[in-house]
Design an enzyme around this catalytic site. Structure first.
Site, mmCIF file in Angstrom:
data_model
loop_
_atom_site.group_PDB
_atom_site.id
_atom_site.type_symbol
_atom_site.label_atom_id
_atom_site.label_comp_id
_atom_site.label_asym_id
_atom_site.label_seq_id
_atom_site.Cartn_x
_atom_site.Cartn_y
_atom_site.Cartn_z
ATOM 1 N N GLY A 253 0.987 -1.331 -0.097
ATOM 2 C CA GLY A 253 0.083 0.109 -0.076
ATOM 3 C C GLY A 253 0.906 1.209 0.033
ATOM 4 N N CYS A 309 2.047 0.586 -8.493
ATOM 5 C CA CYS A 309 3.055 1.227 -7.683
ATOM 6 C C CYS A 309 4.297 1.350 -8.558
ATOM 7 C CB CYS A 309 3.467 0.663 -6.721
ATOM 8 S SG CYS A 309 3.390 -1.278 -6.975
ATOM 9 N N GLU A 410 3.321 10.335 -5.159
ATOM 10 C CA GLU A 410 2.875 9.280 -6.069
ATOM 11 C C GLU A 410 1.479 9.727 -6.369
ATOM 12 O OE1 GLU A 410 2.896 4.355 -6.053
ATOM 13 O OE2 GLU A 410 2.176 5.458 -4.192
#
Length: 506
Positions: A253, A309, A410
């Site tokens: 995560g 990611c 991000e």
């Protein structure tokens, strides 16, 4: 500047009807339940939450809102299964179970892919690829279970020193919403192969595919070896990662949440594997084949709608080919087919939720305010057919300060930030000038340049002239604040076991 992308010719009603039919076919009407001790059970509180279809905005299902009491039940069931059966299962039995899981995944691959697409919004072609990788991961670790062993260490005469690998017992795993089934498998397969039992919490946005998996393997896996508790992070995730009887924690995560998980695990001195955020650079050298570079970047940036990611979100293009590349790249981005993820023609589906749409758009707006140029995209599609969904058009930004917030953080959406470069050392310095180090890409026809750049970039995974390739057996994990440990490879079994040394005086 274009503000739209290719959108479907079909109507909003046609898309909604297709999704309703798929929901009726695949998802039970009654609320989804926890899977604890081999049984599907309701939450101790009796509370549930809704999971929504990000394409239509309609409710797909209700799921149990787990809490600390549910986590306690699941951890107890996992320990009971470990102590009464699974700790005695040798590598041969573990291999049979893992291969049995892979068999079920392959038998039900179409259903699992459709559920993943409904719940997450990823294009069906990508969901099918995920399910194929799920089966492959279980088969890989089925084989790895037979070869995971310790060492014999040379010593003085009259002595024998050996090491053996032993499981932790119960693993607690928390997985994200971008690859719900695949990343769950990255935890499940090595945990079981190493001899552990597991309690897994899927993301509250996307619990359905994992619950369907355990439903399909209920008669393959002994009761209590795999347990699933659904719910929100604070109510279910935190009690799991901080549980005093969980001896190994695995989390995928955001970096911010990963730090909290690490703190919670530290209270019990539990071992952790963390796969966290990324802000990955991709470097295009002047000798690169431009069309190949564009094809690589389509995968690096827009696969899974940018909700990766590893996404190559910072693109460094040499100034000699910058204009040529940008023209081709923007044209390809604008040509991506957005639409219903259940359609085989769709290349870009919705984001997982309205919250994530707002997050992505806020970063784009911040870039605008900072004086960046939005080359294409920058908003939501104008198509009425997609009005109900969580769509953001492919966006390309340049003339942006590398120190700005949208570059350093991000975004987790289909947003590419492009920089021209001329001096190699300055480019490498900027490529490494973020807190993350998960992945990177290098595009060049000169292997010596590729090797130099791959070694100079601070990242755990470097792809050369390709991107997002994840064969089983390839270690995956990050540098810096992108995480700790490696997944999906033989090394992973060491992360899910502990070393015991036996020194004998003969």
């Amino acid at each position: 500047m274009s503000t739209d992308a290719r959108t479907p010719e079909e109507s909003r009603d046609e898309i909604r009807e297709r999704h309703r039919e798929a929901r009726e076919e695949l998802i039970p009407d009654e609320p989804a339940q926890h899977y604890i001790g081999g049984e599907f059970v309701a939450s101790a509180s009796g509370e549930t939450f809704e999971t929504r279809d990000p394409t239509t905005g309609e409710v797909l299902a209700e799921a149990q809102a787990g809490n600390e009491e549910d986590v306690d039940r699941a951890v107890e069931a996992a320990w009971d299964a470990y102590e009464t059966e699974w700790s005695e299962a040798d590598a041969t039995k573990r291999q049979r179970v893992l291969n049995g899981i892979a068999d079920r995944v392959e038998e039900r691959r179409s259903e699992l892919a459709k559920i993943e697409s409904l719940d997450n919004g990823k294009p069906i072609r990508e969901a099918r690829a995920d399910v194929a990788l799920v089966a492959d991961q279980f088969r890989y670790f089925a084989g790895a279970a037979r070869t995971h062993s310790g060492d014999t260490i040379p010593s003085g005469s009259g002595k024998s020193i050996q090491t053996i690998r032993e499981p932790y017992g119960v693993v607690g795993a928390v997985v994200p919403w971008n690859f719900p089934l695949l990343i769950a498998t990255w935890k499940l397969a090595p945990a079981l192969a190493a001899g552990n039992t597991i309690v897994l919490k899927p993301a509250e946005q996307t619990p359905l595919s994992v619950l369907e998996l355990v439903r399909k393997i209920d008669d393959v896996v002994p009761d209590g070896v795999v347990n699933v508790v659904t719910g929100y992070g604070a109510e279910a995730g935190a009690p799991l990662t901080g549980h005093e009887d969980v001896r190994k924690v695995s989390f995928t995560g955001s970096t911010a949440v990963g730090k909290e998980v690490m703190k919670a695990a530290a209270e019990n001195v539990s071992d952790v594997t963390l796969e966290l955020g990324g802000k990955s650079p991709v470097v295009v050298f002047p000798d690169a084949d431009i069309q190949q570079a564009v094809r690589v970047m389509m995968i690096a940036m827009f696969y899974n709608t940018g909700e990766c990611c590893t996404a190559g979100t910072r693109l460094f293009v040499h100034e000699d080919v910058y204009e040529e590349f940008m023209e081709a790249f923007v044209e390809s981005a604008e040509g991506l087919q957005m639409g219903d993820p259940l359609s085989k023609d769709t290349r870009l589906g919705p984001k997982v939720s309205e919250e994530q749409v707002e997050r992505t758009l806020s970063y784009i707006e911040q870039a605008r305010e900072d004086g960046a140029r939005i080359v294409t995209g920058g908003g939501q599609p104008e198509s009425d057919a997609l009005a109900d969904g969580c769509f953001v058009v492919p966006t390309v930004i340049d003339d942006i300060d590398h120190d700005s917030q949208p570059v350093q953080e991000e975004i987790f959406g289909p947003v590419e930030e492009v920089f021209a470069w001329s001096d190699y050392d300055e480019m490498i310095e900027r490529a490494n000038d973020v807190d993350y180090g998960l992945a990177a890409g290098v595009i060049t026809n000169d292997l010596s340049k590729a090797n130099r750049a791959a070694r100079d970039i601070e990242a755990g995974n470097i792809w050369v002239n390709q991107y997002n390739d994840f064969p089983a057996g390839q270690p995956f994990g990050g540098y810096k604040q992108s995480g700790i440990g490696r997944e999906q490879a033989a090394d992973t079994l060491d992360h899910y076991s502990q070393t015991k040394t036996i020194n004998m005086n003969l």
